[in-house]
Motif scaffolding. Structure first.
Motif, PDB file in Angstrom:
ATOM      1  N   ASP A 177      50.529  59.419  36.380  1.00  0.00           N
ATOM      2  CA  ASP A 177      50.560  60.613  35.521  1.00  0.00           C
ATOM      3  C   ASP A 177      49.806  61.783  36.153  1.00  0.00           C
ATOM      4  O   ASP A 177      49.941  62.916  35.700  1.00  0.00           O
ATOM      5  CB  ASP A 177      49.935  60.327  34.149  1.00  0.00           C
ATOM      6  N   LEU A 178      49.006  61.503  37.174  1.00  0.00           N
ATOM      7  CA  LEU A 178      48.198  62.543  37.820  1.00  0.00           C
ATOM      8  C   LEU A 178      48.831  63.060  39.108  1.00  0.00           C
ATOM      9  O   LEU A 178      48.212  63.850  39.828  1.00  0.00           O
ATOM     10  CB  LEU A 178      46.783  62.003  38.101  1.00  0.00           C
ATOM     11  N   ARG A 179      50.077  62.641  39.396  1.00  0.00           N
ATOM     12  CA  ARG A 179      50.768  63.131  40.594  1.00  0.00           C
ATOM     13  C   ARG A 179      50.777  64.657  40.571  1.00  0.00           C
ATOM     14  O   ARG A 179      50.889  65.272  39.523  1.00  0.00           O
ATOM     15  CB  ARG A 179      52.213  62.636  40.655  1.00  0.00           C
ATOM     16  N   GLY A 180      50.664  65.236  41.740  1.00  0.00           N
ATOM     17  CA  GLY A 180      50.617  66.693  41.843  1.00  0.00           C
ATOM     18  C   GLY A 180      49.187  67.210  41.876  1.00  0.00           C
ATOM     19  O   GLY A 180      48.958  68.394  42.115  1.00  0.00           O
ATOM     20  N   GLN A 181      48.225  66.320  41.629  1.00  0.00           N
ATOM     21  CA  GLN A 181      46.806  66.695  41.675  1.00  0.00           C
ATOM     22  C   GLN A 181      46.080  65.743  42.616  1.00  0.00           C
ATOM     23  O   GLN A 181      46.470  64.587  42.754  1.00  0.00           O
ATOM     24  CB  GLN A 181      46.182  66.566  40.282  1.00  0.00           C
ATOM     25  N   ARG A 182      45.023  66.233  43.214  1.00  0.00           N
ATOM     26  CA  ARG A 182      44.170  65.337  43.985  1.00  0.00           C
ATOM     27  C   ARG A 182      43.230  64.647  43.009  1.00  0.00           C
ATOM     28  O   ARG A 182      42.773  65.250  42.041  1.00  0.00           O
ATOM     29  CB  ARG A 182      43.359  66.121  45.008  1.00  0.00           C
ATOM     30  N   VAL A 183      42.924  63.388  43.300  1.00  0.00           N
ATOM     31  CA  VAL A 183      42.070  62.589  42.432  1.00  0.00           C
ATOM     32  C   VAL A 183      40.918  62.020  43.254  1.00  0.00           C
ATOM     33  O   VAL A 183      41.139  61.476  44.337  1.00  0.00           O
ATOM     34  CB  VAL A 183      42.865  61.424  41.786  1.00  0.00           C
ATOM     35  N   VAL A 184      39.705  62.185  42.742  1.00  0.00           N
ATOM     36  CA  VAL A 184      38.542  61.491  43.298  1.00  0.00           C
ATOM     37  C   VAL A 184      38.278  60.324  42.354  1.00  0.00           C
ATOM     38  O   VAL A 184      37.913  60.523  41.199  1.00  0.00           O
ATOM     39  CB  VAL A 184      37.304  62.418  43.396  1.00  0.00           C
ATOM     40  N   LEU A 185      38.528  59.121  42.856  1.00  0.00           N
ATOM     41  CA  LEU A 185      38.355  57.898  42.080  1.00  0.00           C
ATOM     42  C   LEU A 185      37.107  57.213  42.622  1.00  0.00           C
ATOM     43  O   LEU A 185      37.097  56.714  43.743  1.00  0.00           O
ATOM     44  CB  LEU A 185      39.587  57.005  42.273  1.00  0.00           C
ATOM     45  N   TYR A 186      36.042  57.254  41.819  1.00  0.00           N
ATOM     46  CA  TYR A 186      34.804  56.654  42.325  1.00  0.00           C
ATOM     47  C   TYR A 186      34.396  55.445  41.491  1.00  0.00           C
ATOM     48  O   TYR A 186      34.412  55.481  40.276  1.00  0.00           O
ATOM     49  CB  TYR A 186      33.692  57.701  42.469  1.00  0.00           C
ATOM     50  N   PHE A 187      34.097  54.367  42.197  1.00  0.00           N
ATOM     51  CA  PHE A 187      33.667  53.109  41.593  1.00  0.00           C
ATOM     52  C   PHE A 187      32.155  53.033  41.673  1.00  0.00           C
ATOM     53  O   PHE A 187      31.569  53.375  42.704  1.00  0.00           O
ATOM     54  CB  PHE A 187      34.291  51.921  42.335  1.00  0.00           C
ATOM     55  N   TYR A 188      31.536  52.604  40.590  1.00  0.00           N
ATOM     56  CA  TYR A 188      30.072  52.509  40.561  1.00  0.00           C
ATOM     57  C   TYR A 188      29.677  51.260  39.770  1.00  0.00           C
ATOM     58  O   TYR A 188      30.412  50.811  38.894  1.00  0.00           O
ATOM     59  CB  TYR A 188      29.451  53.777  39.968  1.00  0.00           C
ATOM     60  N   PRO A 189      28.499  50.700  40.085  1.00  0.00           N
ATOM     61  CA  PRO A 189      28.125  49.411  39.483  1.00  0.00           C
ATOM     62  C   PRO A 189      27.928  49.399  37.966  1.00  0.00           C
ATOM     63  O   PRO A 189      28.510  48.559  37.281  1.00  0.00           O
ATOM     64  CB  PRO A 189      26.829  49.038  40.207  1.00  0.00           C
ATOM     65  N   ARG A 190      27.093  50.304  37.418  1.00  0.00           N
ATOM     66  CA  ARG A 190      26.784  50.200  35.981  1.00  0.00           C
ATOM     67  C   ARG A 190      26.321  51.533  35.403  1.00  0.00           C
ATOM     68  O   ARG A 190      25.589  52.269  36.055  1.00  0.00           O
ATOM     69  CB  ARG A 190      25.667  49.184  35.745  1.00  0.00           C
ATOM     70  N   ASP A 191      26.678  51.761  34.156  1.00  0.00           N
ATOM     71  CA  ASP A 191      26.180  52.922  33.424  1.00  0.00           C
ATOM     72  C   ASP A 191      24.657  52.833  33.288  1.00  0.00           C
ATOM     73  O   ASP A 191      24.105  51.736  33.172  1.00  0.00           O
ATOM     74  CB  ASP A 191      26.780  52.967  32.009  1.00  0.00           C
ATOM     75  N   ASN A 192      24.020  53.999  33.249  1.00  0.00           N
ATOM     76  CA  ASN A 192      22.586  54.106  32.943  1.00  0.00           C
ATOM     77  C   ASN A 192      21.660  53.343  33.889  1.00  0.00           C
ATOM     78  O   ASN A 192      20.584  52.911  33.479  1.00  0.00           O
ATOM     79  CB  ASN A 192      22.305  53.679  31.488  1.00  0.00           C
ATOM     80  N   THR A 193      22.060  53.181  35.128  1.00  0.00           N
ATOM     81  CA  THR A 193      21.167  52.629  36.144  1.00  0.00           C
ATOM     82  C   THR A 193      20.798  53.784  37.078  1.00  0.00           C
ATOM     83  O   THR A 193      21.524  54.782  37.145  1.00  0.00           O
ATOM     84  CB  THR A 193      21.824  51.467  36.911  1.00  0.00           C
ATOM     85  N   PRO A 194      19.675  53.690  37.775  1.00  0.00           N
ATOM     86  CA  PRO A 194      19.184  54.856  38.534  1.00  0.00           C
ATOM     87  C   PRO A 194      20.188  55.455  39.525  1.00  0.00           C
ATOM     88  O   PRO A 194      20.465  56.656  39.488  1.00  0.00           O
ATOM     89  CB  PRO A 194      17.940  54.322  39.243  1.00  0.00           C
ATOM     90  N   GLY A 195      20.750  54.628  40.400  1.00  0.00           N
ATOM     91  CA  GLY A 195      21.688  55.154  41.400  1.00  0.00           C
ATOM     92  C   GLY A 195      22.958  55.704  40.780  1.00  0.00           C
ATOM     93  O   GLY A 195      23.453  56.760  41.168  1.00  0.00           O
TER      94      GLY A 195
END
Length: 155
Positions: free
Chosen positions: A26-44
Protein backbone atom coordinates in the motif's frame (compact mmCIF):
# COMPACT_ATOMS: atom_id res chain seq x y z
CA UNK A 1 18.97 -16.53 1.74
CA UNK A 2 20.39 -13.18 2.77
CA UNK A 3 18.53 -10.03 1.84
CA UNK A 4 20.55 -7.72 -0.39
CA UNK A 5 20.25 -4.29 -1.93
CA UNK A 6 18.07 -4.53 -5.03
CA UNK A 7 15.98 -7.45 -3.71
CA UNK A 8 12.23 -7.09 -3.52
CA UNK A 9 11.39 -6.22 0.08
CA UNK A 10 9.38 -9.00 1.76
CA UNK A 11 5.68 -8.10 1.77
CA UNK A 12 4.02 -7.66 5.16
CA UNK A 13 0.83 -6.57 6.85
CA UNK A 14 1.04 -5.59 10.52
CA UNK A 15 -1.24 -3.73 12.90
CA UNK A 16 -0.14 -0.35 14.19
CA UNK A 17 -0.78 1.15 17.62
CA UNK A 18 -4.32 2.20 16.66
CA UNK A 19 -5.29 -1.16 15.16
CA UNK A 20 -4.84 -0.03 11.54
CA UNK A 21 -3.42 -2.59 9.14
CA UNK A 22 -0.22 -1.32 7.51
CA UNK A 23 0.70 -3.22 4.34
CA UNK A 24 3.96 -2.60 2.52
CA UNK A 25 2.43 -2.81 -0.97
CA UNK A 26 0.00 0.00 0.00
CA UNK A 27 3.04 2.28 0.38
CA UNK A 28 4.31 1.82 -3.21
CA UNK A 29 5.34 5.13 -4.71
CA UNK A 30 6.93 6.23 -1.43
CA UNK A 31 10.25 5.45 0.17
CA UNK A 32 9.94 3.59 3.46
CA UNK A 33 12.37 3.46 6.37
CA UNK A 34 11.53 0.22 8.15
CA UNK A 35 13.42 0.02 11.40
CA UNK A 36 13.44 -2.96 13.75
CA UNK A 37 14.19 -2.40 17.42
CA UNK A 38 14.26 -4.68 20.48
CA UNK A 39 11.73 -3.19 22.94
CA UNK A 40 9.62 -0.16 23.78
CA UNK A 41 10.79 2.04 26.66
CA UNK A 42 14.35 0.71 26.87
CA UNK A 43 17.28 3.15 26.79
CA UNK A 44 18.67 2.43 23.31
CA UNK A 45 15.27 2.04 21.70
CA UNK A 46 14.07 5.29 23.24
CA UNK A 47 17.13 7.15 21.93
CA UNK A 48 16.61 5.72 18.46
CA UNK A 49 12.87 6.46 18.35
CA UNK A 50 13.41 10.02 19.65
CA UNK A 51 16.14 10.64 17.07
CA UNK A 52 13.75 9.54 14.29
CA UNK A 53 11.13 11.84 15.89
CA UNK A 54 13.55 14.78 16.05
CA UNK A 55 14.40 14.35 12.34
CA UNK A 56 10.83 13.54 11.30
CA UNK A 57 10.12 16.81 9.44
CA UNK A 58 13.24 16.31 7.35
CA UNK A 59 12.29 12.69 6.56
CA UNK A 60 8.82 13.87 5.51
CA UNK A 61 10.35 16.63 3.33
CA UNK A 62 12.13 13.78 1.51
CA UNK A 63 8.71 12.06 1.20
CA UNK A 64 9.85 9.18 3.40
CA UNK A 65 7.53 7.05 5.52
CA UNK A 66 9.03 5.85 8.82
CA UNK A 67 7.80 2.61 10.39
CA UNK A 68 9.16 1.20 13.66
CA UNK A 69 8.76 -2.52 14.31
CA UNK A 70 9.17 -4.55 17.49
CA UNK A 71 7.56 -7.58 19.09
CA UNK A 72 5.71 -5.36 21.58
CA UNK A 73 1.92 -5.27 21.53
CA UNK A 74 -0.32 -2.29 20.71
CA UNK A 75 -0.77 -1.34 24.38
CA UNK A 76 3.00 -1.08 24.88
CA UNK A 77 3.41 0.84 21.61
CA UNK A 78 0.63 3.25 22.60
CA UNK A 79 2.35 4.09 25.90
CA UNK A 80 5.73 4.48 24.17
CA UNK A 81 4.24 6.68 21.43
CA UNK A 82 2.39 8.91 23.91
CA UNK A 83 5.31 9.21 26.33
CA UNK A 84 7.73 10.42 23.63
CA UNK A 85 5.24 11.98 21.16
CA UNK A 86 6.33 9.76 18.30
CA UNK A 87 4.78 11.04 15.05
CA UNK A 88 5.20 7.81 13.06
CA UNK A 89 3.54 4.39 13.37
CA UNK A 90 4.95 1.58 15.47
CA UNK A 91 4.00 -1.84 14.14
CA UNK A 92 3.21 -4.90 16.26
CA UNK A 93 5.20 -7.96 15.17
CA UNK A 94 4.35 -9.98 18.28
CA UNK A 95 5.33 -13.33 16.76
CA UNK A 96 8.43 -11.80 15.09
CA UNK A 97 7.35 -13.26 11.75
CA UNK A 98 8.11 -10.10 9.77
CA UNK A 99 11.35 -9.50 11.69
CA UNK A 100 12.40 -13.05 10.83
CA UNK A 101 11.70 -12.45 7.12
CA UNK A 102 13.84 -9.31 7.34
CA UNK A 103 16.65 -11.22 9.11
CA UNK A 104 16.08 -9.03 12.18
CA UNK A 105 15.18 -11.69 14.73
CA UNK A 106 17.31 -14.46 16.09
CA UNK A 107 19.71 -15.68 18.75
CA UNK A 108 21.29 -12.95 20.86
CA UNK A 109 23.70 -13.00 23.78
CA UNK A 110 23.66 -10.78 26.82
CA UNK A 111 25.81 -11.28 29.90
CA UNK A 112 26.59 -14.84 28.90
CA UNK A 113 22.96 -15.83 28.35
CA UNK A 114 21.48 -16.71 24.97
CA UNK A 115 17.94 -15.75 24.04
CA UNK A 116 15.83 -14.98 20.98
CA UNK A 117 15.34 -11.30 20.25
CA UNK A 118 15.04 -8.47 17.78
CA UNK A 119 18.14 -7.06 16.08
CA UNK A 120 18.47 -3.31 15.59
CA UNK A 121 18.37 -3.29 11.77
CA UNK A 122 16.95 -0.77 9.31
CA UNK A 123 15.86 -1.20 5.71
CA UNK A 124 15.25 1.62 3.25
CA UNK A 125 12.71 0.44 0.70
CA UNK A 126 12.39 2.40 -2.55
CA UNK A 127 9.18 3.54 -4.24
CA UNK A 128 9.08 0.31 -6.29
CA UNK A 129 9.28 -1.93 -3.22
CA UNK A 130 12.93 -2.89 -3.59
CA UNK A 131 15.55 -2.72 -0.85
CA UNK A 132 17.60 0.42 -1.40
CA UNK A 133 19.84 0.26 1.68
CA UNK A 134 20.40 -2.05 4.66
CA UNK A 135 21.81 -1.05 8.04
CA UNK A 136 22.62 -3.90 10.41
CA UNK A 137 23.20 -3.71 14.19
CA UNK A 138 23.14 0.07 14.21
CA UNK A 139 24.09 2.54 16.94
CA UNK A 140 20.74 3.77 18.25
CA UNK A 141 21.52 7.43 18.90
CA UNK A 142 23.28 8.38 15.66
CA UNK A 143 21.57 6.01 13.25
CA UNK A 144 18.51 8.12 12.26
CA UNK A 145 20.72 11.09 11.27
CA UNK A 146 22.92 8.72 9.23
CA UNK A 147 19.86 7.33 7.39
CA UNK A 148 18.61 10.86 6.68
CA UNK A 149 22.02 11.97 5.37
CA UNK A 150 22.13 8.91 3.07
CA UNK A 151 18.60 9.57 1.78
CA UNK A 152 19.37 13.22 1.02
CA UNK A 153 22.62 12.30 -0.77
CA UNK A 154 20.88 9.71 -3.01
CA UNK A 155 18.12 12.06 -4.20
Amino acid sequence: MTLSIGDRAPEFSLLDTDGNLVTLSDLRGQRVVLYFYPRDNTPGCTKEACAFRDNYAEFRSQKVVILGVSADDAKSHAKFTAKFQLPFPLLCDVDAKVATEYESYGKKKFMGKEYMGMFRNTFVIDADGKIEKIYRNVKAEVHPAQVLADLVSTD
